[in-house]
Design a protein around this motif. Structure first.
Motif, PDB file in Angstrom:
ATOM      1  N   SER A   7       8.116  -0.943  -7.949  1.00 47.05           N
ATOM      2  CA  SER A   7       6.904  -0.898  -8.759  1.00 47.05           C
ATOM      3  C   SER A   7       6.492   0.539  -9.009  1.00 47.05           C
ATOM      4  O   SER A   7       6.411   1.328  -8.085  1.00 47.05           O
ATOM      5  N   ALA A   8       6.252   0.868 -10.266  1.00 44.36           N
ATOM      6  CA  ALA A   8       5.856   2.244 -10.576  1.00 44.36           C
ATOM      7  C   ALA A   8       4.385   2.470 -10.262  1.00 44.36           C
ATOM      8  O   ALA A   8       3.995   3.525  -9.769  1.00 44.36           O
ATOM      9  N   ASP A   9       3.576   1.444 -10.528  1.00 39.98           N
ATOM     10  CA  ASP A   9       2.139   1.597 -10.292  1.00 39.98           C
ATOM     11  C   ASP A   9       1.816   1.365  -8.819  1.00 39.98           C
ATOM     12  O   ASP A   9       2.303   0.410  -8.223  1.00 39.98           O
ATOM     13  N   PRO A  10       0.960   2.236  -8.257  1.00 40.52           N
ATOM     14  CA  PRO A  10       0.608   2.026  -6.848  1.00 40.52           C
ATOM     15  C   PRO A  10      -0.331   0.834  -6.689  1.00 40.52           C
ATOM     16  O   PRO A  10      -1.199   0.613  -7.526  1.00 40.52           O
ATOM     17  N   ALA A  11      -0.142   0.084  -5.622  1.00 43.87           N
ATOM     18  CA  ALA A  11      -1.031  -1.027  -5.338  1.00 43.87           C
ATOM     19  C   ALA A  11      -2.307  -0.511  -4.655  1.00 43.87           C
ATOM     20  O   ALA A  11      -3.363  -1.113  -4.763  1.00 43.87           O
ATOM     21  N   LEU A  12      -2.160   0.597  -3.931  1.00 47.81           N
ATOM     22  CA  LEU A  12      -3.310   1.276  -3.335  1.00 47.81           C
ATOM     23  C   LEU A  12      -3.206   2.751  -3.692  1.00 47.81           C
ATOM     24  O   LEU A  12      -2.118   3.330  -3.611  1.00 47.81           O
ATOM     25  N   SER A  13      -4.340   3.351  -4.089  1.00 45.53           N
ATOM     26  CA  SER A  13      -4.337   4.747  -4.536  1.00 45.53           C
ATOM     27  C   SER A  13      -5.305   5.585  -3.737  1.00 45.53           C
ATOM     28  O   SER A  13      -6.509   5.439  -3.875  1.00 45.53           O
TER      29      SER A  13
ATOM     30  N   GLY B 216       8.758  -1.029   0.387  1.00 45.37           N
ATOM     31  CA  GLY B 216       7.835  -0.228  -0.406  1.00 45.37           C
ATOM     32  C   GLY B 216       7.621   1.144   0.189  1.00 45.37           C
ATOM     33  O   GLY B 216       8.173   1.494   1.230  1.00 45.37           O
ATOM     34  N   ASP B 217       6.776   1.905  -0.489  1.00 42.31           N
ATOM     35  CA  ASP B 217       6.614   3.306  -0.133  1.00 42.31           C
ATOM     36  C   ASP B 217       5.167   3.593   0.236  1.00 42.31           C
ATOM     37  O   ASP B 217       4.251   3.339  -0.548  1.00 42.31           O
TER      38      ASP B 217
END
Lengths: 273, 236, 274
Positions: C15-21, C61-62
């Motif tokens: 996923s390119a968009d972060p789920a948490l920012s 994930g990262d």
């Protein structure tokens, strides 16, 4: 013209009766909600309607034919069923393929199936996800996909098991709108739900199932705006109705919008700025 | 159709899980070592009686359904084409014995007891859980397949009719089934973590399997029987 | 505080968009009940998974930034071993949390305590207490595979609580329950559990949650939008207009009340009669 009917239906899985002498009938274009506590037999009832199960006693009819000797695939051209948990039925590679599956099974050509599927997806605001893998989209959207899949079958009877579960208010409103639209087109809709607030907003006719028996079959207002009766039936008045009852609002409204209007009328008799 | 553990009190249920597994392994090996058709036929009788005494006769019906296509295949291949009915009977018996014993084991080994038996043998909990979960994979996959097929029938999928069509129905579901099963392994991993699986403490067995003298003797005897059977087969 | 996030950004695999920012927060102290809410997909479930040490360990994930749960680093093996049983996580999909090893509800609830190596007596006591707290004693001998969705959700909640964790992370814990049962959970079960634990509940339906929550955390697209006392936050016009608040607040706003809108039916009625 009866869209579906259960007559004196009894059913047991083998360890005690789950449904006892249940009778229920709906006409084309009618919206019926089936309420009841967990384990009351609601899902079992929906499975009987689509011939996934057959009654031990009594008959189940879709239109003028009984489900006797029929299988779910025999009824798929007339009945659309939305399972409670979307992951129980999703299996295609794309959302579009998933939704087109029903029409394809009926022998509809690829192009027409595609159109039916797109139409259904647009109705549910899911057309932008049509090329996504069903498991790549969030759970709530997967739910909408399964509803679209049933709608694409162009059924005459639509059965939904807990359609609002796991959805936020906005998405729930979308589902409510779709149900009303389908009913307007002559589809008989049966929704099973334990969410009385959702039911109150969308349905006029409500049945209550407790311990396998129908204990009430009445218009929503009579069940929701009568606190004593609601408690007797094991129902909790939705918040909007509670406000209406407690403040004795004129017209005894029970839907959120109507309650707000009546409340505004009480507080600002000259109208809002 | 019941595949998978059924609670019960028969000797196999009460036996140490490793004993039951050893019985299954030995029967499976004997099924192929014993000279036919008498050897395998006697074995089939033995496992059928075991199922009856263990009070899980329902699995016999399941076994029948699973074994029937093999009988047909063996009858065609060896019976009709090769004109060797004895071979057909032998092959059918070998396969049937394996199917029945596999189902009996599935029905009588409580997965948690198997985990506890393995943990007692110093096998790490997570590995033991994985091994035990593998045994449960068949009933779980079946349950999942049933659900998906039920859902698709509601959308018009035709499942009755010619065998060929039924196969045609199952094939497109095979991949998603497998993917779904793999995704489920992922979910189980989360579930396990959330239920204390990472705990450094040794798991407390809830229904501790007792490795009695009878169990140990049984396993030894089976081992011996297998060696003897092999020896006879080789030397004869 | 039980959970501390420092500049946490998390992306699911592929996923390119972060789920948490860039989330920095401290929450979950013993005795507190925090409600985590936001639009579907805002990151509430993800935040719980990261706090529990399940993301990225099991989800992949990262993860950037630092997460400390009960003083441990949940991303290491030792950290997870130490957290076992002290953090109770209930996912929104209760059927995926079945052990697959139990054929009665009793066994299923005992699964967690057994894994923690407790003595048989302690396990028995914990299971009995869980059955009582959740009012599910009548389900004790049932096969978990035969339970209805709501019954299963209660059982899995009880199974997690039976480990007597000091931090409970709950994702939509009453979603499958009928209103009577879900009211019971909010009115009786959660306050009982809060005596021993810090509770964080992720939910999109805050109608009943506001009765027990002492703090609300609103997420939007993986970022913290608001954090603090529920009354002013959920009573604010933006939240209510955005469908993030309670039914009562929505009705109050549409009826022309002034901010902050009352969150509960009782509060609304009070405002009207006075």
């Amino acid at each position: 013209m009866t869209a579906f009917r259960l007559s004196g239906v009894s059913f047991s899985y083998g360890k005690g009766p789950v449904l006892k002498n249940v009778s229920l009938e709906a006409a084309a274009g009618e919206m019926v909600a089936l309420l009841g506590p967990n384990g009351a037999g609601k899902t079992t009832l929906t499975r009987l309607l689509v011939a996934l199960l057959h009654p031990d006693a009594g008959t189940v009819s879709i239109g003028s034919e009984t489900t006797d000797g029929k299988s779910p695939e025999d009824l798929a051209d007339r009945v659309g069923y939305v399972f409670q948990h979307p992951d129980q039925q999703l299996f295609a590679r794309t959302v579009l393929e998933e939704v087109a599956f029903g029409p394809r099974q009926r022998g509809v050509g690829a192009t027409e199936a595609h159109d039916l599927a797109m139409d259904a997806l647009v109705h549910l605001g899911m057309h932008t996800a049509r090329e996504s893998h069903p498991y790549d989209i969030p759970l709530a959207q997967r739910k909408l996909v399964t509803i679209a899949a049933a709608v694409a079958q162009r059924p005459r009877v639509l059965v939904l098991d807990e359609p609002a579960q796991g959805l936020d208010r906005e998405t729930t409103d979308r589902v409510s709108a779709l149900i009303r639209e389908m009913a307007g087109e002559g589809v008989a809709v049966l929704a099973v739900s334990h969410d009385l607030a959702f039911v109150a907003e969308t349905f006029d006719r409500v049945l209550v199932l407790t311990n396998g028996e129908v204990v009430a079959d009445d218009c929503a207002r009579n069940l929701i705006m009568n606190p004593v009766r609601a408690t007797d039936l094991g129902l909790r008045q939705p918040d909007a109705a509670r406000i209406s009852s407690a403040l004795d609002l004129p017209g005894a409204p029970f839907r959120m919008h109507d309650v707000s209007q009546a409340l505004a009328g009480r507080l600002h008799p000259g109208g809002l700025q | 159709m019941i595949i998978g553990y059924q609670p019960g009190t028969g000797p196999l249920h009460r036996a140490h899980p490793l004993t039951t597994l050893t019985i299954a392994g030995t029967v499976a090996a004997l099924a192929f070592v014993l000279p036919g058709p008498v050897g395998p036929a006697v074995l089939v009788l033995a496992v059928v009686l075991t199922a009856v005494f263990e009070k899980v006769p329902r699995i016999l019906r399941v076994a029948l359904i699973i074994a029937a296509p093999f009988w047909v295949f063996a009858a065609l291949l060896h019976g009709v084409i090769a004109q060797d009915p004895t071979r057909a009977v032998t092959l059918s018996a070998r396969i049937t014995a394996m199917i029945v014993v596999f189902l009996v084991v599935l029905a009588s080994v409580h997965p948690a007891r198997l985990v506890d038996a393995l943990v007692a043998r110093r096998i790490p909990f997570e590995l033991a859980y994985l091994l035990s979960a593998t045994l449960q994979a068949v009933p779980r996959l079946r349950a999942r397949a049933r659900e998906i097929i039920a859902a698709q029938r509601c959308r018009g999928l035709r499942v009755r009719g010619p065998f060929a069509r039924r196969i045609g129905v199952v094939i497109p579901l095979a991949l998603p089934l497998i993917l779904g099963a793999l995704a489920e392994v992922d979910e189980r991993a989360i579930a396990l973590e959330a239920r204390g699986a990472a705990s450094p403490s040794r798991r407390t067995p809830l229904n501790p399997p007792v490795d009695s003298t009878v169990d140990r003797l049984t396993r030894w005897s089976l081992g011996v029987a297998l060696v003897v059977a092999l020896a006879i087969r080789v030397l004869a | 505080m039980s959970v501390e996030f420092t500049a946490v950004t998390f992306r699911y695999p592929g996923s390119a968009d972060p789920a948490l920012s860039n989330v920095s927060i401290a929450l979950g102290e013993r005795g507190s009940i925090t409600v985590l809410t936001g639009a579907l997909g805002a990151g509430c479930s993800t935040l719980l998974l990261v706090a529990a040490g399940l993301a990225p360990h099991v989800t992949g994930g990262d993860l950037q930034g630092a997460v400390r749960t009960l003083g441990e680093n949940g991303t290491t093996k030792d950290g997870r071993a130490s957290l076992a049983g002290r953090v109770g996580t209930l996912l929104a999909t209760p059927w995926t949390q079945l052990s697959g090893m139990s054929f009665t509800v009793w066994e299923e609830i005992a699964f967690g305590p057994a894994n923690l190596g407790w003595t048989r007596d302690r396990i028995d006591g914990a299971v009995d207490r869980a059955l009582a707290t959740f009012d599910i004693a009548r389900l004790a001998e049932r096969d978990p595979q035969t339970l209805s969705g709501g019954e299963l959700q209660l059982v899995m909640f009880a199974a997690v609580a039976a480990m007597e964790p000091v931090l409970l992370l709950l994702d939509e814990p009453v979603q499958e329950l009928d209103p009577r049962r879900s009211d019971q959970v909010y009115a009786e079960v959660l306050p009982t559990l809060a005596e021993q634990a810090g509770i964080v509940i992720a939910t999109t339906n805050v109608d009943r949650a506001v009765d027990v929550a002492d703090r609300v955390l609103v997420l939007d697209n993986g970022r913290i939008l608001a954090d603090g006392d529920p009354a002013p936050i959920l009573g604010g016009s933006t939240m209510v207009a955005g469908g993030r608040s309670t039914t009562a607040a929505r009705i109050a706003r549409d009826a022309g009340f002034s901010e902050p809108y009352p969150l509960t039916v009782d509060a609304l009625i009070q405002r009207v009669v006075s």
